[in-house]
Design a protein around this motif. Structure first.
Motif, PDB file in Angstrom:
ATOM      1  N   SER A  54      72.967  25.363   6.588  1.00  0.00           N
ATOM      2  CA  SER A  54      74.024  25.110   4.962  1.00  0.00           C
ATOM      3  C   SER A  54      75.618  25.335   6.152  1.00  0.00           C
ATOM      4  O   SER A  54      76.735  24.967   5.933  1.00  0.00           O
ATOM      5  CB  SER A  54      74.015  25.923   4.287  1.00  0.00           C
ATOM      6  N   ASN A  55      75.759  25.555   6.947  1.00  0.00           N
ATOM      7  CA  ASN A  55      77.186  25.006   8.552  1.00  0.00           C
ATOM      8  C   ASN A  55      76.993  23.610   8.989  1.00  0.00           C
ATOM      9  O   ASN A  55      76.934  24.080  10.512  1.00  0.00           O
ATOM     10  CB  ASN A  55      76.992  26.472   9.444  1.00  0.00           C
ATOM     11  N   VAL A  56      76.457  22.832   9.254  1.00  0.00           N
ATOM     12  CA  VAL A  56      76.048  21.586   9.913  1.00  0.00           C
ATOM     13  C   VAL A  56      76.604  20.449   9.173  1.00  0.00           C
ATOM     14  O   VAL A  56      76.549  19.982   7.835  1.00  0.00           O
ATOM     15  CB  VAL A  56      74.424  21.931   9.854  1.00  0.00           C
ATOM     16  N   VAL A  57      76.791  19.138  10.058  1.00  0.00           N
ATOM     17  CA  VAL A  57      77.100  18.264   9.415  1.00  0.00           C
ATOM     18  C   VAL A  57      76.511  17.421  10.540  1.00  0.00           C
ATOM     19  O   VAL A  57      76.690  17.336  11.735  1.00  0.00           O
ATOM     20  CB  VAL A  57      78.652  18.220   9.959  1.00  0.00           C
ATOM     21  N   LEU A  58      75.657  16.897   9.930  1.00  0.00           N
ATOM     22  CA  LEU A  58      74.811  15.461  10.659  1.00  0.00           C
ATOM     23  C   LEU A  58      75.810  14.461  10.823  1.00  0.00           C
ATOM     24  O   LEU A  58      75.914  13.905   9.505  1.00  0.00           O
ATOM     25  CB  LEU A  58      73.673  14.997  10.451  1.00  0.00           C
ATOM     26  N   THR A  59      75.893  13.927  12.127  1.00  0.00           N
ATOM     27  CA  THR A  59      76.613  12.476  11.931  1.00  0.00           C
ATOM     28  C   THR A  59      75.405  11.106  12.333  1.00  0.00           C
ATOM     29  O   THR A  59      76.068   9.993  12.467  1.00  0.00           O
ATOM     30  CB  THR A  59      78.019  12.408  13.328  1.00  0.00           C
ATOM     31  N   GLY A  60      74.836  11.186  12.472  1.00  0.00           N
ATOM     32  CA  GLY A  60      73.326  10.893  12.890  1.00  0.00           C
ATOM     33  C   GLY A  60      72.265  11.279  12.846  1.00  0.00           C
ATOM     34  O   GLY A  60      72.096  12.143  12.917  1.00  0.00           O
ATOM     35  N   ASP A  61      71.046  10.476  12.935  1.00  0.00           N
ATOM     36  CA  ASP A  61      69.572  11.010  13.861  1.00  0.00           C
ATOM     37  C   ASP A  61      69.705  11.507  15.055  1.00  0.00           C
ATOM     38  O   ASP A  61      70.845  11.998  15.096  1.00  0.00           O
ATOM     39  CB  ASP A  61      68.847   9.936  13.860  1.00  0.00           C
ATOM     40  N   VAL A  62      68.978  12.639  14.912  1.00  0.00           N
ATOM     41  CA  VAL A  62      68.608  13.751  15.750  1.00  0.00           C
ATOM     42  C   VAL A  62      68.326  13.406  17.096  1.00  0.00           C
ATOM     43  O   VAL A  62      67.028  13.509  16.657  1.00  0.00           O
ATOM     44  CB  VAL A  62      68.924  15.192  14.996  1.00  0.00           C
ATOM     45  N   ALA A  63      68.674  13.324  17.657  1.00  0.00           N
ATOM     46  CA  ALA A  63      67.369  12.707  18.831  1.00  0.00           C
ATOM     47  C   ALA A  63      66.868  14.185  19.641  1.00  0.00           C
ATOM     48  O   ALA A  63      65.697  14.250  20.068  1.00  0.00           O
ATOM     49  CB  ALA A  63      68.116  12.152  19.810  1.00  0.00           C
ATOM     50  N   PRO A  64      67.857  15.050  19.615  1.00  0.00           N
ATOM     51  CA  PRO A  64      67.020  16.766  20.243  1.00  0.00           C
ATOM     52  C   PRO A  64      65.611  16.781  20.262  1.00  0.00           C
ATOM     53  O   PRO A  64      65.766  16.729  18.541  1.00  0.00           O
ATOM     54  CB  PRO A  64      68.160  17.496  19.994  1.00  0.00           C
ATOM     55  N   VAL A  65      65.263  17.810  20.165  1.00  0.00           N
ATOM     56  CA  VAL A  65      63.689  18.006  19.163  1.00  0.00           C
ATOM     57  C   VAL A  65      64.594  19.022  18.349  1.00  0.00           C
ATOM     58  O   VAL A  65      64.998  19.768  18.534  1.00  0.00           O
ATOM     59  CB  VAL A  65      62.204  19.123  19.933  1.00  0.00           C
ATOM     60  N   VAL A  66      64.416  19.420  17.162  1.00  0.00           N
ATOM     61  CA  VAL A  66      64.580  20.338  16.300  1.00  0.00           C
ATOM     62  C   VAL A  66      63.732  21.232  15.542  1.00  0.00           C
ATOM     63  O   VAL A  66      63.054  20.999  15.566  1.00  0.00           O
ATOM     64  CB  VAL A  66      64.783  19.818  14.547  1.00  0.00           C
ATOM     65  N   LEU A  67      64.447  22.294  15.869  1.00  0.00           N
ATOM     66  CA  LEU A  67      63.173  23.692  15.705  1.00  0.00           C
ATOM     67  C   LEU A  67      63.615  24.138  14.591  1.00  0.00           C
ATOM     68  O   LEU A  67      64.879  24.943  14.357  1.00  0.00           O
ATOM     69  CB  LEU A  67      64.084  24.864  17.181  1.00  0.00           C
ATOM     70  N   LYS A  68      63.058  23.674  13.730  1.00  0.00           N
ATOM     71  CA  LYS A  68      62.957  24.613  12.173  1.00  0.00           C
ATOM     72  C   LYS A  68      62.736  25.429  12.207  1.00  0.00           C
ATOM     73  O   LYS A  68      61.445  26.486  11.974  1.00  0.00           O
ATOM     74  CB  LYS A  68      62.396  24.099  11.380  1.00  0.00           C
ATOM     75  N   MET A  69      63.937  26.355  12.045  1.00  0.00           N
ATOM     76  CA  MET A  69      63.258  28.367  11.611  1.00  0.00           C
ATOM     77  C   MET A  69      62.858  28.975  10.616  1.00  0.00           C
ATOM     78  O   MET A  69      63.468  28.418   9.246  1.00  0.00           O
ATOM     79  CB  MET A  69      64.606  29.264  12.125  1.00  0.00           C
TER      80      MET A  69
END
Length: 363
Positions: A54-69
């Motif tokens: 809810s507090n993020v703007v994705l400007t492209g695909d995410v290369a770092p590993v995403v830790l989904k809490m």
């Protein structure tokens, strides 16, 4: 530990921006983080922690590993003479926790009803609304050091809360690595260095309603209630927010996009001399908070669009997805959102001499 590859993130961010995570790890307990860090393949990869998006703007695909809490659970952790100490997992929805506490007779969070996002993200931003901030109810949190895998606990002072600010929004100080002995040293930046797993809040037994905001006072007068209960204030806040703010399931958005700036009394007086109607609030520290939404509206942006990014027609502080948030090709892009945001910043600076600071994390 569940590891997924090439994961769509459009449903994981409230703007509905289409992007993918090269690698996503679902974190459902502290052990998942430790297993991830101990893994020879993943453990030393850069990470991006994602809660409710809810507090993020994705400007492209995410290369770092995403830790989904996705750590869940809510409980009464402790009871003292003055407080109920409630605890929730980082993956719980913030609004669900507010409703849960009230259903059990623990008042104190009602002013922060309907704030989007997860419990774990709340201390990072020091969320707040209608006269109350997280720090006003905060007791402590648990987190895991992403370098060592050790768990530690922080109290309010160690979190260094400020207006939409905390130790989790600042880069680590030197040296890069520090030994964890059950708690983190004061003043140390933890951005990208730690992940919050559980949060505890102290809710007062001697509860008093906080009706300092004009919107709540108007609602009180409208309802004709002299001594409202916490549940009534909760309902009023929900009514006010739903009337002013778009539902992210219908219109993609990240809530308030800009922080309300603070200035000195002298700066405020200078602006008032040019714009007498500017909305402003005196703060306890002597500074003056200016209403960013009012300034954006005064610059003529309310209801305007650039590409598929727009300014909400009921609240100029909210940027929205004018495309189809459920369509990969038809949704707004992070680039369009940031182009609009920068244009708004330029307009406000040229008229008021104030640089607006975005609230969301730009990835």
């Amino acid at each position: 530990m569940l590891v997924e590859k090439n994961v769509p993130l459009q449903h994981c961010n409230t703007f509905g921006i289409a992007a993918r995570a090269e690698t996503l790890v679902r974190v459902r307990g502290e052990d998942d983080i430790r297993h991830f860090l101990a893994d020879p393949l993943w453990g030393r990869q850069p990470v991006f922690v994602l809660g409710g998006g809810s507090n993020v703007v994705l400007t492209g695909d995410v290369a770092p590993v995403v830790l989904k809490m996705e750590i869940m659970g809510m409980r009464l952790a402790q009871e003292t003479d003055r407080h109920w100490i409630v605890e929730a997992g980082a993956g719980e929805r913030w609004h669900d926790m507010v409703a849960w506490t009230l259903s059990r007779g623990y008042a104190g969070l009602e002013n922060m009803a309907l704030i989007p996002g997860t419990v774990g993200a709340a201390p990072v931003q020091n969320i707040g609304a209608y006269g109350l901030e997280l720090q006003d109810r905060f007791e402590s949190l648990d987190a895991v050091d992403l370098a060592t895998g050790e768990q530690f606990t922080l109290d309010a002072a160690q979190c260094a809360f400020g207006y939409r600010d905390s130790v989790f929004k600042h880069a680590p100080a030197q040296p890069k690595y520090w030994p964890v002995q059950g708690s983190a040293p004061r003043g140390l930046g933890l951005k990208g260095r730690a992940v919050i797993t559980r949060v505890r809040l102290a809710l007062p037994k001697a509860w008093k309603p906080d009706l300092g905001y004009l919107d709540l006072q108007r609602k009180q007068a409208e309802k004709g209630v002299e001594h409202p209960t916490a549940r009534q204030i909760f309902d009023w806040v929900c009514e006010i927010r739903r009337a002013k703010l778009p539902d992210p399931e219908v219109i993609g958005n990240a809530g308030s996009f800009f922080k309300n700036p603070t200035v000195t009394p002298e700066q405020c007086a200078d602006i008032i001399a040019r714009d007498p109607k500017i909305v402003h609030y005196p703060m306890d520290d002597g500074s003056i908070k200016l209403a960013a939404g009012w300034m954006i509206d005064a610059c003529g942006w309310k209801g305007k669009s650039m590409g598929r990014a727009g300014v909400y027609d009921r609240q100029a502080l909210v940027l929205v997805n004018r495309g189809n948030r459920h369509s990969v090709d038809g949704s707004v892009t992070g680039g369009e959102v940031m182009t609009l945001a920068k244009a708004i910043q330029t307009s406000v600076y040229e008229r008021f001499g104030i640089r607006l600071e975005p609230e969301p994390v730009v990835v």
